[in-house]
Design a protein around this motif. Structure first.
Motif, mmCIF file in Angstrom:
data_model
loop_
_atom_site.group_PDB
_atom_site.id
_atom_site.type_symbol
_atom_site.label_atom_id
_atom_site.label_comp_id
_atom_site.label_asym_id
_atom_site.label_seq_id
_atom_site.Cartn_x
_atom_site.Cartn_y
_atom_site.Cartn_z
ATOM 1 N N ALA A 121 0.834 -1.206 0.000
ATOM 2 C CA ALA A 121 0.000 0.000 0.000
ATOM 3 C C ALA A 121 0.869 1.256 0.000
ATOM 4 N N ALA A 122 2.008 1.196 0.688
ATOM 5 C CA ALA A 122 2.933 2.335 0.689
ATOM 6 C C ALA A 122 3.452 2.596 -0.721
ATOM 7 N N ASP A 123 3.806 1.528 -1.427
ATOM 8 C CA ASP A 123 4.264 1.682 -2.812
ATOM 9 C C ASP A 123 3.165 2.293 -3.684
ATOM 10 N N GLN A 124 1.942 1.831 -3.486
ATOM 11 C CA GLN A 124 0.822 2.356 -4.277
ATOM 12 C C GLN A 124 0.606 3.842 -3.995
ATOM 13 N N PHE A 125 0.734 4.224 -2.716
ATOM 14 C CA PHE A 125 0.579 5.645 -2.373
ATOM 15 C C PHE A 125 1.646 6.479 -3.068
ATOM 16 N N MET A 126 2.896 6.038 -2.998
ATOM 17 C CA MET A 126 3.979 6.807 -3.612
ATOM 18 C C MET A 126 3.831 6.878 -5.127
ATOM 19 N N ASP A 127 3.314 5.807 -5.723
ATOM 20 C CA ASP A 127 3.119 5.793 -7.176
ATOM 21 C C ASP A 127 2.017 6.753 -7.622
ATOM 22 N N SER A 128 1.019 6.953 -6.763
ATOM 23 C CA SER A 128 -0.178 7.686 -7.189
ATOM 24 C C SER A 128 -0.368 9.046 -6.524
ATOM 25 N N CYS A 129 0.506 9.416 -5.579
ATOM 26 C CA CYS A 129 0.267 10.640 -4.803
ATOM 27 C C CYS A 129 0.501 11.917 -5.608
ATOM 28 N N GLY A 130 1.210 11.811 -6.726
ATOM 29 C CA GLY A 130 1.415 12.979 -7.577
ATOM 30 C C GLY A 130 2.650 13.797 -7.251
ATOM 31 N N PHE A 131 3.477 13.320 -6.317
ATOM 32 C CA PHE A 131 4.694 14.052 -5.956
ATOM 33 C C PHE A 131 5.903 13.250 -6.426
ATOM 34 N N ASP A 132 6.762 13.915 -7.180
ATOM 35 C CA ASP A 132 7.885 13.221 -7.788
ATOM 36 C C ASP A 132 9.205 13.866 -7.386
ATOM 37 N N GLU A 133 10.271 13.363 -7.962
ATOM 38 C CA GLU A 133 11.609 13.860 -7.645
ATOM 39 C C GLU A 133 11.743 15.348 -7.942
ATOM 40 N N GLU A 134 11.110 15.807 -9.008
ATOM 41 C CA GLU A 134 11.186 17.230 -9.358
ATOM 42 C C GLU A 134 10.583 18.096 -8.256
ATOM 43 N N TYR A 135 9.456 17.646 -7.694
ATOM 44 C CA TYR A 135 8.807 18.396 -6.612
ATOM 45 C C TYR A 135 9.706 18.461 -5.373
ATOM 46 N N PHE A 136 10.254 17.312 -4.978
ATOM 47 C CA PHE A 136 11.087 17.283 -3.773
ATOM 48 C C PHE A 136 12.370 18.093 -3.966
ATOM 49 N N LYS A 137 12.908 18.075 -5.174
ATOM 50 C CA LYS A 137 14.106 18.874 -5.441
ATOM 51 C C LYS A 137 13.782 20.366 -5.358
ATOM 52 N N ARG A 138 12.594 20.743 -5.822
ATOM 53 C CA ARG A 138 12.197 22.148 -5.757
ATOM 54 C C ARG A 138 12.070 22.605 -4.297
ATOM 55 N N CYS A 139 11.446 21.775 -3.468
ATOM 56 C CA CYS A 139 11.344 22.103 -2.038
ATOM 57 C C CYS A 139 12.730 22.212 -1.417
ATOM 58 N N TYR A 140 13.598 21.308 -1.819
ATOM 59 C CA TYR A 140 14.965 21.284 -1.296
ATOM 60 C C TYR A 140 15.705 22.566 -1.668
ATOM 61 N N ASP A 141 15.606 22.932 -2.932
ATOM 62 C CA ASP A 141 16.302 24.133 -3.403
ATOM 63 C C ASP A 141 15.734 25.405 -2.776
ATOM 64 N N GLU A 142 14.442 25.370 -2.446
ATOM 65 C CA GLU A 142 13.794 26.535 -1.840
ATOM 66 C C GLU A 142 13.892 26.530 -0.316
ATOM 67 N N HIS A 143 14.551 25.515 0.227
ATOM 68 C CA HIS A 143 14.750 25.398 1.678
ATOM 69 C C HIS A 143 13.410 25.418 2.420
ATOM 70 N N ARG A 144 12.480 24.623 1.958
ATOM 71 C CA ARG A 144 11.170 24.621 2.608
ATOM 72 C C ARG A 144 10.656 23.202 2.831
ATOM 73 N N VAL A 145 9.835 23.067 3.852
ATOM 74 C CA VAL A 145 9.199 21.793 4.162
ATOM 75 C C VAL A 145 8.229 21.438 3.034
#
Length: 386
Positions: free
Chosen positions: A16-40
């Motif tokens: 179920a965790a894998d299914q959530f990650m596959d379908s939640c709509g958040f990808d590496e690009e999103y997490f990198k953007r948060c990282y670069d913007e220094h935000r949660v």
């Protein structure tokens, strides 16, 4: 002694965790953007909160699904190995239940409806890092009020959380451990200012210096018991260290799997680089380290579930896993070559993040000191029985 084969229920949770990650709509690009913007990554945490995993491990009265520590670690690992953050408010709810007043517990649970974390921990100071007996922040009583003063540093998510647990010390108490008190303070209270600090990694969990200048609070804002702050602080060290060890495991797995796929598909000199013995040596060593790291986590979690002290095992798990994870991430960069050292590959970011786990939650040196002391104490006790 230990049986760590996942149960059918645990397998279903991980799927179920894998299914959530596959379908939640958040990808590496999103997490990198948060990282670069220094935000949660608030949007992701909001989605996680709405899923069954957002309340995993919480008591039923808080709308949660209670699970044992082994199950919790297996699910966490599933997220970490795919480079997805996994943050649940289990420890914050646990602290508020055990030490907070009814009003403080209400504020924590209310804040967690919209936030991933309700409060930051105001412990470290410019002159008090690993040695908390050097805390210089004070609480002064005057005209029926209490005034807090002091400077805290390296406070994770201070600017994000609506509250802060501010630790003071009675400088006149001859026992520095017995003079610490926690205060539950609104982070927007007059007299509190914050200054962002720049880190080389973990940029999605920004840190600040926090300044308290005559911040007025009430006696009722004491979190737990007066002068009992140190014991409250160490209460959840074991769970925290097991969780950090598990994060290190997931970071190592992510980098290993990325490097393995690259080695199989990348060709040089007319063949996949996975056919070269030096690359094979790295892959084999990475896998051995990861298997050992997983045992460290599951052993400590199993002991916790069975009511055993994990003071030694949780410390050793964090110490070993944080060190080995950094080595595995470093090997992954070496396999990826120049690509691994660019921002195009998340492996470099994970490598930077992994280094933090040798500092946060107790430095390597502090853990070695505390674990070594406990090991010697246990052996002395055994010898005295003869």
């Amino acid at each position: 002694m230990y049986e760590f084969s996942p149960t059918d229920e645990q397998e279903l949770l991980m799927e179920a965790a894998d299914q959530f990650m596959d379908s939640c709509g958040f990808d590496e690009e999103y997490f990198k953007r948060c990282y670069d913007e220094h935000r949660v990554p608030e949007e992701y945490y909001a989605a996680l909160k709405e899923s069954p995993f957002g309340t995993l491990g919480l008591p039923e009265q808080f709308g949660g699904v209670p699970v044992d520590q082994v199950t919790m670690m297996l699910v966490q690992e599933r997220f970490f190995r795919r480079n997805f953050p996994f943050n649940t408010p289990v420890l914050q709810i646990k602290d508020a239940q055990e030490f907070g007043s009814e009003e403080q517990l209400r504020k924590v649970t209310e804040a967690l409806k919209t936030k991933a974390m309700a409060f930051s921990l105001g412990i470290s100071e410019p002159g008090a890092g690993s040695d908390s007996t050097c805390i210089a922040s004070t609480a002064t009583r005057r005209d029926g009020k209490v005034y807090l003063n002091g400077t805290k540093t390296f406070i994770t998510n201070a600017a994000y959380c609506p509250y802060i647990l501010f630790v003071t010390r009675d400088l006149d108490n001859p026992n520095p451990y017995a003079g610490m008190t926690m205060w539950f303070v609104d982070a927007s209270a007059p007299g509190i200012t914050m200054s962002p600090m720049q880190k080389i990694g973990n940029k999605s969990a920004p840190i600040c210096e926090v300044y308290f200048d005559n911040v007025e609070v009430e006696e009722s804002d004491i979190f737990g018991k007066e002068n009992n702050g140190f014991m409250q602080l160490v209460k959840n060290f074991e769970l925290e260290r097991i969780s950090i060890a598990n994060q290190s495991l997931g970071q190592a797995e992510y980098c290993y799997l990325t490097a393995l796929e690259y080695a199989v598909t990348r060709e040089q000199f007319g063949k996949p680089i996975s056919s070269f013995q030096l690359i094979q040596d790295k892959l084999a060593e990475m896998r051995v380290k990861i298997d050992n790291m997983r045992f460290q986590v599951l052993q400590a979690a199993w002991m916790k579930d069975n009511g055993k002290s994990t003071q030694v095992e949780s410390g050793l798990a964090k110490l070993y896993n944080a060190r080995e994870a950094f080595e595995v991430c470093d090997m992954a960069i070496q396999i990826l070559g120049g690509l691994g050292y660019t921002e195009e590959s998340p492996v470099g970011r994970v490598w930077l993040d992994a280094r933090m786990n040798r500092i946060g939650g107790g430095t390597d040196e502090i853990i070695i000191k505390s674990v070594g002391k406990e090991l010697a104490k246990a052996e002395a006790k055994r010898l005295n029985r003869r």
